[in-house]
Design an enzyme around this catalytic site. Structure first.
Site, mmCIF file in Angstrom:
data_model
loop_
_atom_site.group_PDB
_atom_site.id
_atom_site.type_symbol
_atom_site.label_atom_id
_atom_site.label_comp_id
_atom_site.label_asym_id
_atom_site.label_seq_id
_atom_site.Cartn_x
_atom_site.Cartn_y
_atom_site.Cartn_z
ATOM 1 N N ASP A 106 0.830 -1.205 0.000
ATOM 2 C CA ASP A 106 0.000 0.000 0.000
ATOM 3 C C ASP A 106 0.860 1.249 0.000
ATOM 4 O O ASP A 106 1.891 1.314 0.673
ATOM 5 C CB ASP A 106 -0.903 0.028 1.247
ATOM 6 C CG ASP A 106 -1.861 -1.162 1.289
ATOM 7 O OD1 ASP A 106 -1.996 -1.848 0.260
ATOM 8 O OD2 ASP A 106 -2.461 -1.399 2.352
ATOM 9 N N ASP A 108 -4.554 2.621 -4.648
ATOM 10 C CA ASP A 108 -3.144 2.749 -4.268
ATOM 11 C C ASP A 108 -2.682 1.534 -3.474
ATOM 12 O O ASP A 108 -1.729 1.618 -2.713
ATOM 13 C CB ASP A 108 -2.912 4.027 -3.458
ATOM 14 C CG ASP A 108 -3.677 4.024 -2.135
ATOM 15 O OD1 ASP A 108 -4.602 3.210 -1.987
ATOM 16 O OD2 ASP A 108 -3.348 4.839 -1.256
ATOM 17 N N LYS A 159 -5.785 11.191 11.640
ATOM 18 C CA LYS A 159 -5.489 10.351 10.482
ATOM 19 C C LYS A 159 -6.434 10.600 9.315
ATOM 20 O O LYS A 159 -5.998 10.828 8.177
ATOM 21 C CB LYS A 159 -5.521 8.868 10.875
ATOM 22 C CG LYS A 159 -5.202 7.935 9.700
ATOM 23 C CD LYS A 159 -5.139 6.481 10.128
ATOM 24 C CE LYS A 159 -4.815 5.595 8.919
ATOM 25 N NZ LYS A 159 -4.740 4.158 9.286
#
Length: 638
Positions: free
Chosen positions: A304, A571, A414
Site C-alpha cells: 500500500d 493505491d 489520520k
C-alpha cells in the site's frame, strides 16, 4: 385561512423488514463474477461481460464524458484497455476455510470480527416522570436508537448479499471480475457485492485461484503481510520489527488457524480480522509443512502507498520535505505522517494551554485536550520502535500507547490528513475529528465537544499547511485554473498520462415539479450552466486520482509482462507472496517513469490549447527533490 401542508409516507411493516433479511440471500444478482475470462475491451461499450450491457466508463448519463471517450482514437486508449483486461483476467476463488468461519459466526448471531450484530438495540424505556426535559431526552434517545437499528438492518442485508455470492461461487474452480472506470480513470470491478475492492469480509473470503510456491522471500512477505493486517500500529513499524512481532505470536497464529471460532481467537482483535485469519491459515500451513519455502500460497499480498495522495503532490512539486514525510525518501523505518502531524498538533495545543485565558479564548479548549496525559513521556512515545517493544511488554496495541495525550493522537488526525489532499472542507474535517473525540468518550457535553472539535480541526489543518506548502501551492494553482475555465461556462477537461480523456461532470441542476392527483414529485435534470465552485473544489482531488490510476495501470501492464498475477485497489497493489519483490521494483520504476513526464507543464499546455483566450497563471515553482530516490525507498509502498 391557509391549511397546513401534510406529508404522507408509505413505510414497510417491521415484519417485511425482517423478511428482507432472511430472503436477501435469494435475491437474483445480474452482474455476478464471470466463470470465463471477460471479453477484451475494444471500445466504449465493447468488452467486459459476454451478454450483459457493459461500458468501459461509469458516466452516469453525463453526455460530455461519454462523447469525450467515444471521440478519441482507440490507439490512444490502448494502455487503458490493456490495464482493464489485465485486472479482469485475474482469476479468483472463495477461500473456503475463511468462508466456513464467517458462516459459523454469522449463524451464531454475528457481532464479532467486524460482522454486524443480528440483534437490534433495545429501545429505551419511557421515564416515569412528567419533566419535559426528561421526556425530550427520552424522545431523542428513541429517535437515535431507531436510526441505529435502521443502519444495522441495512448492514445485515449487505452482509447477506455478500455471503449469498460467496455461497454461489464457493464450489467453482475460479471466477473473474470484469473491470471498468469512473470518470477519473480509477478502476472498479463491475460486480457490486463480493469483490476484492470491498470490506475486510470480502477480502478475507477471496484468494487467487492459482497458487504459487512461497520461496524464501515469499515466506518473509507473508509474515509481513500478516503483521500489516493485524494493525494496531504494527503496520507502521520496520519490516524487521514486523517479523519479530509474528515470530513472538506464532502460538497465537497456530491456534487461530486450527481453532478460529472456539480457540483463543487472537485474530479477532486485528484491525482486518478476516484478512488476518486468512494469513494465519496460510502461514500455519507453510510452517507446518515439511518444506515451508515450497508451500503453495493462494493469498494476495498487499503493498500500500504511504498516504498516496500526498506522495503524488510531493512528486509533482519535487518537495523534499513532503517527500520525506510520506516515504519517497529512503529510510531505515517508515515515516508516519499521521504521527508527525499529531505530534505537531499536540505541541501547539500544549503551548496554547499555557497561555493566559483572559487574552486567548482557545486556552480552555486546549486544556481539555491535554488534561489527561498518559504516563509515558511524549519524546519516548514518538519513537515507534520503542512503541513496538512496549507492545510486547504490556501486551497492548500500539494505538493504546499514544503520543502523550489521551485526546490528541494519531487516530484523531489520520482521516483528516488522508482526505486533506482530496479537498476536505473545514466542516468535513471537523466532523471527522468530532467523531474520533466521541469515540474516546472523554468529552460528554455536546457544546464543549463541538467547540473542541473546531479548535482541533483548525490546528490540524494549520499543521498540514505548514508541512505541505508545496502541495497547498499546487492545489491552489489547480483550483485557480479550474475557476478560470468554469467562468467560461465550460467543464474542466484534461488527458491523463495514460491517454484517458477526463471531463468533470459538475453542472447546475434544474428542478421540475410534476403534480398528480396523489402527490407532487420533484425531479432534477442536468442543465447547461456549469457549477463553478464545484468545478474548482473538485479539480485538485480528481486530478490526483487520475494520476494514481495512471500509476496503477502502468504497473499492471508491466507486471503482466513480467508474468505476475496483478490485482489493484487504487493505491494498493497485490501479487502472490513470491512476486512481491519483483512488483516492488516495478511499481517504483513506473512511478519514476510517470514523474519523469512534465505533468503540470503538459496540463497547462493542454488548457492553453483548449482555451486560448484564457490567461492561465504559470505552473508553481518546484523544489529539488530527485524522484529517482523512490527506487531505493523501502517504505514507499509497503
Amino acid at each position: 385561512r391557509r391549511l397546513k401542508k401534510k406529508h404522507f409516507v408509505i413505510e414497510c411493516d417491521p415484519l417485511v423488514h425482517e423478511g428482507f433479511e432472511s430472503t436477501a440471500r435469494h435475491v437474483e444478482i445480474p452482474y455476478l463474477p464471470m466463470l470465463v475470462p471477460p471479453t477484451k475491451w475494444k471500445g466504449y461499450d465493447k468488452g467486459g461481460h459476454l451478454f450483459l450491457p457493459s461500458y468501459v466508463m461509469r458516466t452516469h448519463g453525463v453526455k460530455d464524458q461519454k462523447e469525450a471517450i467515444k471521440s478519441v482514437p482507440r490507439k490512444q486508449l490502448r494502455k487503458v484497455f490493456e490495464a482493464l483486461d489485465i485486472l479482469g483476467g485475474t482469476k479468483w476463488r472463495v477461500n473456503r476455510r475463511v468462508h466456513d468461519v464467517v458462516e459459523t459466526i454469522w449463524s451464531r448471531g454475528g457481532g464479532i470480527a467486524g460482522l454486524v450484530d443480528k440483534g437490534n438495540i433495545p429501545l429505551p424505556e419511557q421515564p416515569e416522570t412528567e419533566d419535559p426535559d426528561e421526556i425530550q431526552k427520552w424522545k431523542w434517545s428513541v429517535k437515535k436508537t431507531k436510526k441505529a437499528n435502521r443502519e444495522l438492518h441495512a448492514e445485515r442485508c449487505d452482509t447477506e448479499l455478500k455471503l449469498s455470492v460467496a455461497r454461489k461461487m464457493r464450489e467453482e474452480d475460479g471466477f473473474y471480475y470484469p473491470h471498468n472506470l469512473d470518470f477519473r480513470g480509477r478502476a472498479y470491478p463491475m460486480h457490486p457485492h463480493l469483490s476484492h475492492l470491498g470490506s475486510d469480509l470480502c477480502r478475507g473470503v477471496l484468494e487467487y485461484a492459482e497458487g504459487r510456491p512461497l520461496g524464501k522471500s515469499g515466506l518473509r512477505w507473508l509474515k509481513i503481510h500478516l503483521a500489516n493486517k493485524y494493525g494496531g500500529g504494527i503496520e507502521k513499524l520496520s519490516h524487521e520489527s514486523k517479523l519479530t512481532f509474528v515470530e513472538d505470536h506464532l502460538p497465537d497464529i497456530f491456534d487461530s488457524a486450527a481453532n478460529p471460532v472456539d480457540g483463543n481467537c487472537w485474530w479477532i482483535n486485528a484491525e482486518d480480522p478476516f484478512q488476518c485469519l486468512a494469513a494465519c491459515m496460510d502461514l500455519s500451513n507453510a510452517l507446518e509443512s515439511s518444506s515451508p519455502h515450497g508451500a503453495v500460497s493462494h493469498l494476495p499480498i498487499h503493498q500500500d502507498g504511504s498516504c498516496n495522495g500526498l506522495q503524488h503532490y510531493a512528486a509533482l512539486g519535487r518537495d523534499y520535505m513532503g517527500a520525506a514525510a510520506v516515504n519517497l525518501v529512503p529510510g531505515e523505518k517508515p515515516a508516519d505522517i499521521y504521527s508527525e502531524i499529531a505530534a505537531r498538533v499536540l505541541d501547539v495545543v500544549r503551548e496554547d494551554s499555557m497561555k493566559d485565558p483572559a487574552t486567548d479564548p482557545s486556552v480552555p479548549l486546549a486544556k481539555v485536550l491535554v488534561d489527561e496525559v498518559s504516563l509515558l513521556p511524549a519524546p519516548l512515545c514518538l519513537n515507534q520502535e520503542i512503541f513496538f517493544f512496549m507492545y510486547l511488554f504490556f501486551n497492548k496495541t500500539v494505538e493504546d500507547l499514544d503520543i502523550g495525550s489521551l485526546q490528541v493522537d494519531r487516530k484523531l488526525v489520520k482521516q483528516t490528513v488522508m482526505t486533506s489532499v482530496y479537498g476536505v472542507t473545514f466542516i468535513g474535517a471537523r466532523q471527522q475529528i468530532m467523531k474520533r473525540l466521541q469515540e474516546k468518550g472523554h468529552i460528554t457535553d455536546d457544546k464543549l465537544l463541538y467547540d473542541v472539535s473546531c479548535y482541533a480541526t483548525r490546528v490540524t489543518l494549520d499543521a498540514l499547511g505548514q508541512m505541505f506548502q508545496s502541495a497547498r501551492a499546487i492545489m491552489a494553482w489547480l483550483g485557480d485554473c479550474a475557476k478560470m475555465i468554469a467562468s467560461k461556462n465550460q467543464p474542466v477537461r484534461w488527458t491523463s498520462p495514460v491517454g484517458l480523456p477526463v471531463v468533470q461532470p459538475y453542472k447546475k441542476y434544474k428542478n421540475y415539479m410534476i403534480r398528480t392527483s396523489l402527490q407532487c414529485l420533484a425531479l432534477r435534470r442536468e442543465g447547461d450552466a456549469i457549477a463553478t465552485q464545484r468545478q474548482k473544489a473538485a479539480f485538485p482531488p480528481n486530478f490526483v486520482h487520475s494520476l494514481d490510476s495512471s500509476h496503477m495501470m502502468m504497473t499492471a501492464i508491466t507486471c503482466k509482462e513480467a508474468g505476475l498475477h496483478f490485482a489493484g485497489v487504487h493505491d494498493s497493489f497485490w501479487v502472490h507472496a513470491c512476486d512481491v519483490d519483483k512488483m516492488n521494483q516495478i511499481l517504483r520504476e513506473q512511478f519514476v517513469e510517470l514523474y519523469s513526464m512534465p505533468i503540470l507543464e503538459n496540463l497547462l499546455e493542454e488548457f492553453q490549447t483548449l482555451f486560448p483566450t484564457v490567461e492561465f497563471p504559470p505552473c508553481p515553482a518546484q523544489g529539488n527533490f530527485d524522484v529517482r530516490e523512490v527506487l531505493t525507498s523501502t517504505y514507499f509502498f509497503n
